[in-house]
Design an enzyme around this catalytic site. Sequence first.
Site, PDB file in Angstrom:
ATOM      1  N   SER A  18      63.665  84.816  81.221  1.00  0.00           N
ATOM      2  CA  SER A  18      64.479  85.220  80.332  1.00  0.00           C
ATOM      3  C   SER A  18      65.022  86.844  80.558  1.00  0.00           C
ATOM      4  O   SER A  18      65.915  87.285  80.090  1.00  0.00           O
ATOM      5  CB  SER A  18      63.996  85.240  78.900  1.00  0.00           C
ATOM      6  N   HIS A  38      67.982  79.196  83.966  1.00  0.00           N
ATOM      7  CA  HIS A  38      67.486  79.359  82.481  1.00  0.00           C
ATOM      8  C   HIS A  38      67.725  78.329  81.397  1.00  0.00           C
ATOM      9  O   HIS A  38      68.871  78.270  80.894  1.00  0.00           O
ATOM     10  CB  HIS A  38      68.040  80.688  81.956  1.00  0.00           C
ATOM     11  N   GLU A  54      71.825  78.448  81.875  1.00  0.00           N
ATOM     12  CA  GLU A  54      72.302  79.540  82.454  1.00  0.00           C
ATOM     13  C   GLU A  54      71.959  79.552  84.038  1.00  0.00           C
ATOM     14  O   GLU A  54      70.612  79.722  84.105  1.00  0.00           O
ATOM     15  CB  GLU A  54      71.939  80.770  81.717  1.00  0.00           C
ATOM     16  N   ASN A 101      71.596  85.678  75.304  1.00  0.00           N
ATOM     17  CA  ASN A 101      70.961  86.606  74.519  1.00  0.00           C
ATOM     18  C   ASN A 101      71.652  88.111  74.418  1.00  0.00           C
ATOM     19  O   ASN A 101      71.440  88.740  73.642  1.00  0.00           O
ATOM     20  CB  ASN A 101      69.607  86.721  75.217  1.00  0.00           C
TER      21      ASN A 101
END
Length: 282
Positions: A116, A137, A149, A188
């Site tokens: 991450s 991801h 992702e 994020n």
Amino acid sequence: MERIGVVGGGLMGSGIAEVCARAGSDVVVVEADDERAENARGRLEKSLRRAQERGKIEDADAALARVRVVTDLTLLADRQLVVEAIVEEESAKVELFQQLDQIVEDSEAILASNTSSIPIMKLATVTSRPAKVLGVHFFNPVPVLKLVELVPSLMTAEETTEAARAYVDGVLGKQAITCQDRAGFVVNSLLIPFVLSAIRMYESGFATAEDIDTGLVLGAAHPQGPLALADLIGLDTTMAVAESLYEEFKEPLYAPPPLLARMVDAGLLGRKAGRGFYRYEK
Ligand SMILES: NC(=O)c1ccc[n+]([C@@H]2O[C@H](COP(=O)([O-])OP(=O)(O)OC[C@H]3O[C@@H](n4cnc5c(N)ncnc54)[C@H](O)[C@@H]3O)[C@@H](O)[C@H]2O)c1
């Protein structure tokens, strides 16, 4: 790609193994020791049985038969795609990528990380095949959330990203998006400053937690408010992602507010701890 490897059979690794097996791939999962391998196998089996009960898959046994959970990394030698999902520690991942580079025989095989926050470039450059390394991801829970992702580094070949996309979209039935190798990727980078803004608003006494969340649920059609979401993610995880974003960009909007740090110090980590911005029955 038919032969997939997954390293780490924790929350994410077992979910990744599950979706690959459900899609018909042959999967080898590598765990650190026998006990954790047993746990990973148990998690996978439970999740597949539940999926069958809910009518999401027809045959849990057939999917299970496609997965081997082992402790010997060299059993990944014949894999065409390996997804790393071990602990979020740079030194552990660097060591693993060095080993994978030696073990995985096909020079066309893709070495992917589910990290991450660790730059993909740091993992790519310790291998002899940086063009074949990228970030893939997934989101938790992996069998439920459709997004993946794809994160090519500056060294990743375009065909590597396209092969990963073909597998993620075409075989797993997920939806891949692509972004550059920067902390936070797309989701994020947008979500964490939003959550941090809500925490700052609450911290300043501007509005109650309930009113902040109700505002976003009823006024912006969010499925849940940002403080409830922070509790769900876990305040320790929220803090860790904020810190990695702040370290990367040095932008105040990514800086964890003091209240978040104090709540983490106090063990008020959200839903999993029974208390965060709200209280939960354990
Ligand atoms: N939890 C999330 O919501 C989430 C979402 C997206 C990405 N990620 C990323 O996925 C990765 C895994 O996270 P997680 O939540 O599944 O963690 P986890 O702690 O549940 O699982 C990690 C597993 O890796 C195993 N492991 C550690 N070192 C190993 C090694 N050298 N060889 C084999 N197995 C090893 C551990 O035994 C453990 O079972 C991390 O990089 C994390 O940042 C997590």
